[in-house]
Scaffold this motif. Structure first.
Motif, PDB file in Angstrom:
ATOM      1  N   THR A   1      45.758  -6.002 -27.916  1.00 57.36           N
ATOM      2  CA  THR A   1      45.792  -6.167 -26.457  1.00 57.36           C
ATOM      3  C   THR A   1      45.637  -4.870 -25.676  1.00 57.36           C
ATOM      4  OG1 THR A   1      48.216  -6.007 -26.508  1.00 57.36           O
ATOM      5  CG2 THR A   1      47.247  -8.223 -26.641  1.00 57.36           C
ATOM      6  N   GLY A   2      45.387  -3.762 -26.350  1.00 53.61           N
ATOM      7  CA  GLY A   2      45.250  -2.507 -25.621  1.00 53.61           C
ATOM      8  C   GLY A   2      45.360  -1.300 -26.517  1.00 53.61           C
TER       9      GLY A   2
ATOM     10  N   ASP B   1      47.925  -2.098 -21.593  1.00 53.47           N
ATOM     11  CA  ASP B   1      47.203  -3.333 -21.893  1.00 53.47           C
ATOM     12  C   ASP B   1      45.814  -3.259 -21.275  1.00 53.47           C
ATOM     13  OD1 ASP B   1      49.321  -4.460 -23.284  1.00 53.47           O
ATOM     14  OD2 ASP B   1      50.206  -5.328 -21.470  1.00 53.47           O
TER      15      ASP B   1
END
Length: 360
Positions: A268-269, A279
């Motif tokens: 997610t990041g 993120d």
């Protein structure tokens, strides 16, 4: 179309029809040397034709006119891909530079009788000398970080950057410390939900004029690497980032507040070594390019350091090969000068060979 017949003879083959290739072709034409220009792009414009539409001509960093024909009256608000594409097309027409395209060069090998064997999608050429002017656009550099393959969002490189619209409402990490990264950030920040700038080294902003002396010093640094057989850095990488009005505004607004490179990428990041995380929906790699010279591999020109050692434009390991737009001649003005220098050396080489040839 593939030419299945015998190799076509030419004194000089030029690979690439960007600034470096067209400059070389101009000087070859003036010198009266038999040559052919091969270009893999679908139309005139070199790598410029692939630039994103929001890179307008007014934003172009240091575009220098080709020899013998100025670029005048260009609308600074038009996309640079259109302005420079049209200029290159007009230049080819004015000087009768009959570029063959699209032609992909797959390999350059040692041929018979001291000639070079140039293998392409349109047949084979047999050349006495070669000017390689392929630039870097076809070899975007993608660094690798732990977890990169797990990221569920979108990853893309500057080479495929479509402009800011596609990032509307997205959380975007831009990786890279060059001019392209800064331009991407400034325009993406206007539509994105959030932007984060990541660089390996702290950016250096250059305030004030960049004169001839500074330019020579920057080119000398790049040239030294090439002389040592190391992969070249771009000239821009040693000049710093210009501190113009837009950049000042970006710094004041916090858009250009840089973070050091992350420790790893997650689904997610990204996560940093101190445990902090960001993120993201998109990671944009503005991480530069490498010289597109793989087709020269059969000639074994590379040094142990990974680069091709060059004196001026001539490959040290093979005097028949000249690299224009490589290393210190990668700028637009550098490519112009290098094209002329390469042709002068090639002319001397061919004259010397003809004088040494036995009389039949």
């Amino acid at each position: 179309m593939w030419n299945s017949g015998a190799a076509v003879d030419a004194d000089v083959v030029v690979i690439g029809a960007g600034q470096a290739g067209l400059s070389s072709a101009y000087h070859l034409t003036r010198a009266g040397l038999d040559h052919v220009v091969l270009d893999h792009a679908p139309r005139a414009g070199g790598a410029w034709q692939f630039r994103w539409p929001t890179l307008t001509y007014g934003k172009v960093h240091g575009m220098h006119a080709l020899p013998g024909m100025e670029l005048t009256g260009a609308d600074p608000l038009r996309p640079s891909s259109e302005v420079i594409g049209e200029y290159f097309a007009a230049y080819e027409d004015r000087f009768g530079l009959r570029v063959r395209r699209p032609v992909d060069v797959s390999a350059v090998r040692e041929g018979d009788g001291g000639r070079l064997h140039v293998e392409t999608s349109a047949g084979v050429w047999s050349a006495r000398a070669l000017i390689n002017a392929t630039g870097t656009w076809d070899r975007p550099f993608w660094p690798r970080y732990p977890g990169q393959e797990t990221f569920r969002g979108r990853q893309l490189h500057t080479a495929h950057y479509p402009g800011p619209r596609e990032f509307a409402g997205a959380r975007v990490i831009v990786v890279g410390g060059g001019t392209s990264a800064v331009q991407h950030l400034l325009e993406i920040s206007e539509v994105a939900a959030e932007t984060t700038w990541v660089t390996r080294r702290p950016p250096v902003f250059r305030d004030g004029d960049f004169g001839e002396a500074e330019g020579r010093a920057a080119v000398a640094l790049v040239e030294e690497r090439v002389r040592r057989g190391l992969p070249p850095q771009s000239v821009v990488s040693v000049t710093g980032l210009p501190l113009n009005e837009a950049v000042r505004a970006g710094l004041a607004a916090g858009i250009l507040n840089r973070r050091p490179v992350f420790d790893r990428i997650t689904a997610t990041g990204a996560v940093w070594a101190d445990g902090s995380r960001v993120d993201a929906d998109v990671i944009l790699w503005a991480t530069g390019f490498r010289a597109a010279v793989d087709h020269l591999a059969p000639l074994r020109l590379r040094e142990p350091g990974g680069g091709i050692r060059v004196e001026g434009t001539r490959a040290v390991r093979d005097e028949r090969i000249h690299l224009v737009g490589y290393g210190p001649s990668a700028s637009t003005i550098g490519a112009n000068r290098a094209g002329g220098a390469a042709v002068r050396e090639i002319r001397r080489l061919l004259t010397r060979e003809r004088a040494a040839a036995p009389v039949s």
